[in-house]
Design an enzyme around this catalytic site. Structure first.
Site, mmCIF file in Angstrom:
data_model
loop_
_atom_site.group_PDB
_atom_site.id
_atom_site.type_symbol
_atom_site.label_atom_id
_atom_site.label_comp_id
_atom_site.label_asym_id
_atom_site.label_seq_id
_atom_site.Cartn_x
_atom_site.Cartn_y
_atom_site.Cartn_z
ATOM 1 N N ALA A 109 0.833 -1.203 0.000
ATOM 2 C CA ALA A 109 0.000 0.000 0.000
ATOM 3 C C ALA A 109 0.876 1.265 0.000
ATOM 4 O O ALA A 109 1.942 1.278 0.618
ATOM 5 C CB ALA A 109 -0.924 -0.018 1.214
ATOM 6 N N PRO A 110 0.420 2.319 -0.715
ATOM 7 C CA PRO A 110 -0.844 2.459 -1.460
ATOM 8 C C PRO A 110 -0.797 1.981 -2.913
ATOM 9 O O PRO A 110 -1.760 2.130 -3.641
ATOM 10 C CB PRO A 110 -1.088 3.969 -1.403
ATOM 11 C CG PRO A 110 0.279 4.553 -1.410
ATOM 12 C CD PRO A 110 1.142 3.616 -0.622
ATOM 13 N N GLY A 111 0.333 1.418 -3.347
ATOM 14 C CA GLY A 111 0.384 0.824 -4.677
ATOM 15 C C GLY A 111 1.320 1.503 -5.659
ATOM 16 O O GLY A 111 1.378 1.108 -6.825
ATOM 17 N N GLY A 112 2.058 2.515 -5.223
ATOM 18 C CA GLY A 112 2.982 3.193 -6.129
ATOM 19 C C GLY A 112 4.068 2.272 -6.660
ATOM 20 O O GLY A 112 4.329 2.218 -7.861
ATOM 21 N N LYS A 113 4.682 1.524 -5.779
ATOM 22 C CA LYS A 113 5.744 0.605 -6.196
ATOM 23 C C LYS A 113 5.167 -0.582 -6.964
ATOM 24 O O LYS A 113 5.762 -1.062 -7.923
ATOM 25 C CB LYS A 113 6.532 0.129 -4.972
ATOM 26 C CG LYS A 113 7.233 1.241 -4.214
ATOM 27 C CD LYS A 113 7.966 0.694 -3.005
ATOM 28 C CE LYS A 113 8.519 1.820 -2.147
ATOM 29 N NZ LYS A 113 7.440 2.606 -1.497
ATOM 30 N N ASP A 131 -0.788 -6.399 1.606
ATOM 31 C CA ASP A 131 -0.693 -5.436 2.696
ATOM 32 C C ASP A 131 -1.551 -5.931 3.853
ATOM 33 O O ASP A 131 -2.677 -6.395 3.638
ATOM 34 C CB ASP A 131 -1.147 -4.041 2.261
ATOM 35 C CG ASP A 131 -0.616 -2.962 3.200
ATOM 36 O OD1 ASP A 131 0.490 -2.444 2.943
ATOM 37 O OD2 ASP A 131 -1.293 -2.652 4.200
ATOM 38 N N ASP A 158 -0.820 -10.817 6.947
ATOM 39 C CA ASP A 158 0.366 -10.430 7.691
ATOM 40 C C ASP A 158 1.575 -10.961 6.927
ATOM 41 O O ASP A 158 1.680 -12.165 6.688
ATOM 42 C CB ASP A 158 0.314 -11.033 9.103
ATOM 43 C CG ASP A 158 1.484 -10.610 9.977
ATOM 44 O OD1 ASP A 158 2.557 -10.305 9.443
ATOM 45 O OD2 ASP A 158 1.310 -10.590 11.214
ATOM 46 N N ASP A 175 9.315 -3.131 1.223
ATOM 47 C CA ASP A 175 9.463 -1.750 1.684
ATOM 48 C C ASP A 175 8.865 -1.733 3.091
ATOM 49 O O ASP A 175 7.671 -1.515 3.273
ATOM 50 C CB ASP A 175 8.734 -0.789 0.743
ATOM 51 C CG ASP A 175 8.956 0.662 1.131
ATOM 52 O OD1 ASP A 175 10.064 0.993 1.576
ATOM 53 O OD2 ASP A 175 8.006 1.464 1.023
ATOM 54 N N CYS A 232 12.119 4.029 4.762
ATOM 55 C CA CYS A 232 12.250 5.487 4.721
ATOM 56 C C CYS A 232 12.785 5.962 6.072
ATOM 57 O O CYS A 232 12.328 6.955 6.637
ATOM 58 C CB CYS A 232 10.933 6.165 4.369
ATOM 59 S SG CYS A 232 9.556 5.747 5.458
#
Length: 371
Positions: A109-113, A131, A158, A175, A232
């Protein structure tokens, strides 16, 4: 602040100032539907001032200002681009997905990658976007539909349990959820609401997720066998320590990320020593790259055999942090555990005769002399 000063002893002012400035708005061209050149021209015609994000990306555009809401243009609604931080391109570029592969995005989530991976796969193969949050998984569904992705299965598990559900992936992207210390410019609360226990909980979860990601990957894959780990966060506890742990627990090795900029990961930090290959990991900082703070590591799975399967609980982990994170030999660690076990044995109240006491004293004195 203390951790930041340890990381940037000579650049602390630059780092703190960079965190007070928001990163530029960036968008990623959806190559399933358009080309970057055509998208840029269409947005310029709508009054958007933009440029390519840099030589390192073929799909990114940085938006300086816009006369229209950048998240509500006809091009956005048609799925021609995705609003996405430039640093989020990096893990996918390191993953280097190929057509017709079987790939897992473990925390999608949210799906960019996910949608970037699908675009690089040209909608071929099988892509699994997972997710653990039901609400956040809905965002993946929306973006997958909007961007015209057709090779993706969306799941809600999970990540730590995923090896029990499905394995045999050519590549896995993790990520990982983290403290967010690399995106302070987006969330200034990170500076005050994260303490040592929060960091420890994040690190523990990341270790569990990374071992699960490795277990999902197939070392016998003809085209892959790669796992990319990213956060991040700028903290060593969530990055190098996690990778160093995985190197000890699974048959994996670090390989080059393929990213030609950024700084090398730490092989030593303060009194801690890590595997020499950790210099192959990449770190990105807001004050040097004008990107969100980010960490990227790429692992190659060498064997499907498992060295160890358990990650210690938070309570157990906190008890032996000093043993695990310092460079102490295994023999000393075993001795420390035996000593602790001896102390834990309950003392029994027994009556000792005077003669026995004298004999015990003599034995103890003889043992000391022998030592």
């Amino acid at each position: 602040m203390e951790k930041s000063m340890d990381l940037f002893p000579g650049e602390i002012l630059e780092f703190l100032e960079a965190n007070e400035v928001e990163r530029p708005v960036t968008i990623r061209t959806n190559t399933l539907k358009t080309r970057r050149r055509d998208l840029a021209q269409a947005l310029i015609n709508r009054g958007v001032n933009l440029d390519p994000v840099g030589k390192w990306s073929k799909v990114g555009l940085v938006v300086y200002d816009s006369q229209v809401p950048i998240g509500a243009t006809p091009e956005y609604m048609a799925g021609h681009y995705m609003l996405q931080g430039a640093s989020s391109f990096l893990p996918v570029m390191a993953l280097a997905p190929q057509e017709n592969e079987k790939i897992l995005d473990m925390a999608a989530a949210p799906g960019g990658k996910t949608t970037y991976i699908a675009a690089l796969m040209r909608n071929t193969g099988n892509l699994f976007a997972n997710d653990p949050s039901t609400e956040r998984a809905k965002a993946i569904v929306g973006n997958v539909h909007r961007l015209g992705v057709t090779n993706t299965v969306i799941s809600n598990y999970d990540g730590r349990q995923f090896p029990k559900i499905l394995t045999g992936f050519d590549r896995v992207l993790l990520d990982a959820p983290c403290s967010g210390t690399g995106v302070i410019s987006k969330d200034t609360a990170v500076k005050t609401n994260k303490d040592a226990k929060d960091i420890q909980r994040c690190s523990h979860l990341q270790k569990e997720l990374l071992l699960a990601a490795i277990d999902c990957c197939d070392s016998k894959s003809k085209t892959g066998g790669y796992i990319v780990y990213s956060t991040c966060s700028i903290l060593v506890e969530e990055n190098e320590w996690v990778i160093d742990y995985a190197l000890k627990k699974r048959h994996v090795k670090l390989v080059n990320t393929g990213l030609d900029f950024g700084k090398e990961g730490f092989t030593s930090f303060k009194e801690h020593r890590f595997h020499p290959s950790l210099k192959m990991t990449c770190r990105f900082y807001p004050h040097t790259n004008n990107l969100d703070g980010f960490f990227v590591a790429k692992l190659k799975k060498m064997s499907n055999k498992v060295i160890a399967t358990e990650v210690k609980s938070n309570e157990e982990e906190s008890k032996d942090d000093s043993l695990r994170y310092e460079d102490i030999s295994s023999s000393l660690e075993e001795n420390a555990q035996l000593t602790k076990a001896d102390h834990d044995v309950p003392k029994q109240k027994t009556k000792v005769k005077p003669k026995e006491t004298a004999m015990m004293k003599r034995d103890l004195k003889r043992k000391n002399n022998e030592k």
